[in-house]
Design an enzyme around this catalytic site. Sequence first.
Site, short mmCIF file in Angstrom:
data_model
loop_
_atom_site.label_atom_id
_atom_site.label_comp_id
_atom_site.label_asym_id
_atom_site.label_seq_id
_atom_site.Cartn_x
_atom_site.Cartn_y
_atom_site.Cartn_z
N ASN A 197 -0.07 -23.52 -25.56
CA ASN A 197 -1.17 -23.57 -26.13
C ASN A 197 -1.65 -24.76 -26.80
O ASN A 197 -0.74 -25.36 -26.78
CB ASN A 197 -1.17 -22.33 -27.41
CG ASN A 197 -2.53 -22.50 -27.36
OD1 ASN A 197 -4.00 -21.87 -27.00
ND2 ASN A 197 -3.16 -22.39 -28.90
N LYS A 198 -2.61 -25.11 -27.27
CA LYS A 198 -3.10 -26.05 -27.80
C LYS A 198 -1.66 -26.74 -28.66
O LYS A 198 -1.63 -26.42 -29.86
CB LYS A 198 -4.09 -26.04 -28.89
CG LYS A 198 -4.61 -27.70 -29.67
CD LYS A 198 -4.99 -28.45 -28.35
CE LYS A 198 -5.86 -28.24 -27.06
NZ LYS A 198 -5.90 -29.30 -26.21
N GLN A 207 -10.94 -29.51 -32.25
CA GLN A 207 -11.41 -28.33 -32.46
C GLN A 207 -11.23 -27.83 -33.60
O GLN A 207 -12.97 -26.57 -33.38
CB GLN A 207 -10.30 -27.61 -30.32
CG GLN A 207 -10.64 -27.98 -29.55
CD GLN A 207 -9.62 -29.58 -29.52
OE1 GLN A 207 -9.41 -29.77 -30.08
NE2 GLN A 207 -9.03 -28.91 -28.12
N ASP A 220 -3.25 -20.67 -22.79
CA ASP A 220 -3.72 -20.93 -21.88
C ASP A 220 -3.15 -21.16 -20.55
O ASP A 220 -3.29 -21.07 -19.70
CB ASP A 220 -4.10 -22.41 -22.55
CG ASP A 220 -4.71 -24.03 -22.84
OD1 ASP A 220 -4.56 -23.37 -24.86
OD2 ASP A 220 -5.85 -23.38 -22.52
N ARG A 259 -14.30 -25.93 -22.79
CA ARG A 259 -12.69 -25.76 -22.75
C ARG A 259 -12.32 -24.52 -23.52
O ARG A 259 -13.45 -23.89 -23.58
CB ARG A 259 -12.21 -26.88 -23.64
CG ARG A 259 -12.93 -27.61 -24.76
CD ARG A 259 -13.36 -26.58 -25.24
NE ARG A 259 -12.22 -26.51 -26.14
CZ ARG A 259 -11.83 -24.68 -27.27
NH1 ARG A 259 -13.13 -24.63 -27.30
NH2 ARG A 259 -10.64 -24.30 -27.70
N GLY A 260 -10.87 -24.54 -22.86
CA GLY A 260 -11.16 -22.64 -23.41
C GLY A 260 -10.41 -21.97 -22.79
O GLY A 260 -11.28 -21.85 -21.94
N ALA A 261 -9.85 -21.43 -22.55
CA ALA A 261 -8.63 -21.22 -21.21
C ALA A 261 -9.49 -20.36 -20.91
O ALA A 261 -9.84 -19.70 -19.47
CB ALA A 261 -7.39 -20.91 -21.34
N ARG A 305 -8.52 -29.13 -14.41
CA ARG A 305 -6.87 -29.20 -15.54
C ARG A 305 -6.03 -27.89 -14.97
O ARG A 305 -6.28 -27.60 -14.82
CB ARG A 305 -7.87 -28.81 -16.61
CG ARG A 305 -8.36 -29.78 -17.50
CD ARG A 305 -9.15 -29.30 -19.05
NE ARG A 305 -8.50 -29.55 -19.81
CZ ARG A 305 -8.02 -29.49 -20.93
NH1 ARG A 305 -8.82 -28.32 -21.53
NH2 ARG A 305 -7.38 -29.44 -21.89
#
Lengths: 350, 350
Positions: free
Chosen positions: B246-247, B195, B236, B45-47, B86
Amino acid sequence: MVKTLEFRDGALHLLDQRLLPGQVTFAVARTASETAAAIRSMAVRGAPAIGCAAAYGLALAALEAARSPEPDSVFEQGVRELSDARPTAVNLRWALERLSTKRTELLRQGASHDAIARALLQEADAVTREDLEACRAIGRFGKDLVPDGRGILTHCNAGGLATAGYGTALGVVRAALAAGKSCAIYADETRPWLQGARLTAWELLQDGIPVTLLPDVAAASLLASGRIGCVVVGADRIAQNGDTANKVGTYPLALAAQAAAVPFFVAAPTSTVDLRARNGADIPIEERSADEVTHLAGTRIAAEGASVFNPAFDVTPARLIAAIVTERGIARPPYEEALSRLVAGSASTP
Amino acid sequence: MVKTLEFRDGALHLLDQRLLPGQVTFAVARTASETAAAIRSMAVRGAPAIGCAAAYGLALAALEAARSPEPDSVFEQGVRELSDARPTAVNLRWALERLSTKRTELLRQGASHDAIARALLQEADAVTREDLEACRAIGRFGKDLVPDGRGILTHCNAGGLATAGYGTALGVVRAALAAGKSCAIYADETRPWLQGARLTAWELLQDGIPVTLLPDVAAASLLASGRIGCVVVGADRIAQNGDTANKVGTYPLALAAQAAAVPFFVAAPTSTVDLRARNGADIPIEERSADEVTHLAGTRIAAEGASVFNPAFDVTPARLIAAIVTERGIARPPYEEALSRLVAGSASTP
């Protein structure tokens, strides 16, 4: 609805909120010291419920005092232990002062320690009965503030479980729904203790009220989406100027409500107003153990070796609060005068 | 520092982020489909890391295509599966377009499917190598924005684990500390996937960087306390006007930073900028499963029967962002022109 707390057979029975919703179990406190421990460990929590529990705890101290050769020191020890149990909710101190004042009066009248113990137990019953009545009055006042046909968002648990019953913020929710308003209820899960996920969701579902749970971080998105008509939360201490200490996460929620132009309401009995605190800076904020953040149900959920910042409450500035709903009526900004008047007891009729 | 992802022995090895910090285990993807599944399940995960993984996933599709009688349809199937894994991180689409364009070129030049597969694998290596270089450049640019002697607060994990290494937001942190700045690092735990608690705390501690963890709800109090000099987060997807997905939890954090007059910085490679999205309303926001909120490590933590609202991201309006740090320099408001220029490639020298 299960009772949050009940005094019977010479002991205080507390619905153990550490174990909900998995287990419906009662913790039993037979002494002031055991009551203080139950408050500290959050077997009972929520400012009004802490006030009721502290009142019964002090009645237990009076019973212990009546059986002791040194009644005054036993009673004073009870006051100290209960007073030190948690620092932020002012209802605790309010209840202890109410019962201590009663005792001083009775001593002056020459009452026996047995009679005092009986009277303090009656006074604790009154504190509890009045809290339930206050919640219902808060509901009656608050329901008119709730926009019909839109969602209500709440944080933590300011419900029946946080009071003698019915709830403050959830009292407003219950009264609005009972009045026929059509509102979807949204509850922040409320890390780290998950009062929203464990307690608010549970008690609403017990009453057949559907509820949508969200991570606290999602509240700002929900507010921005336009689905929410108002936010209603409880309070642990309200300063003279309206600054309000409540469960950590309330302040960012109020900021997000402001950004979305959604009115933000505080619902609390006047016993939560502390006129001795001029503003939020005068309110002590409890920090709790790192374990609440790093562990969940005994399992480690965070990397080992990190420090932890875990304040239990935050302060929402009065400027973000559209109204404070009490059992004696609704305070609007500027709060100084309105709160002083309500605390002094000039009640409106809900 | 453990590598987030590595291609060897014909397969993509991914540090499984679902199991950290308890277990350091690698998930292995041998096909495009397995790579898509790893992205969907958040093993990776993580763009930026998703971009690298997608590039390798598509190289795997090219390898599968070379062994198939219908190479085009096998490759296109790979594009579709990876693309659908995603929706929010634009780096995924960016990487797929980069490799697809490469393939189209090579096909036009008459290259064999074997040669194309080899070339796409090299291209995925380049995407990954460039991502690491971009993170280091972001660090060099970003470190100068960080006030010395005050805390840095971050949200989610925009670290080595979210990239090919070093990190975007944590790249800024690492570069500031390496430059001798004295900053305490604070990390939001980042519900529901934790996270911050699981990944950011872990990777900083692995590097010997002390970190203080906090529930997301406590960030506003921390900011109000004056201990924080700046907030740095990843992204993201960044729209043309600077609105940043973003998150979830980033938007309320930006509101709290604004209320405390603390500058709020976004750190991301230009591959995260989507000039086709005019503003935040054009960015699709993924909603994830209710289980992420109601369960933790297989244990139910919420009352049964509640509905769940679980968006994975939120949009922070450009007006709350003091600067966007890319590998090609720093964009300041108004963002339209600055971002277009950086994406077009007129780089400054960090």
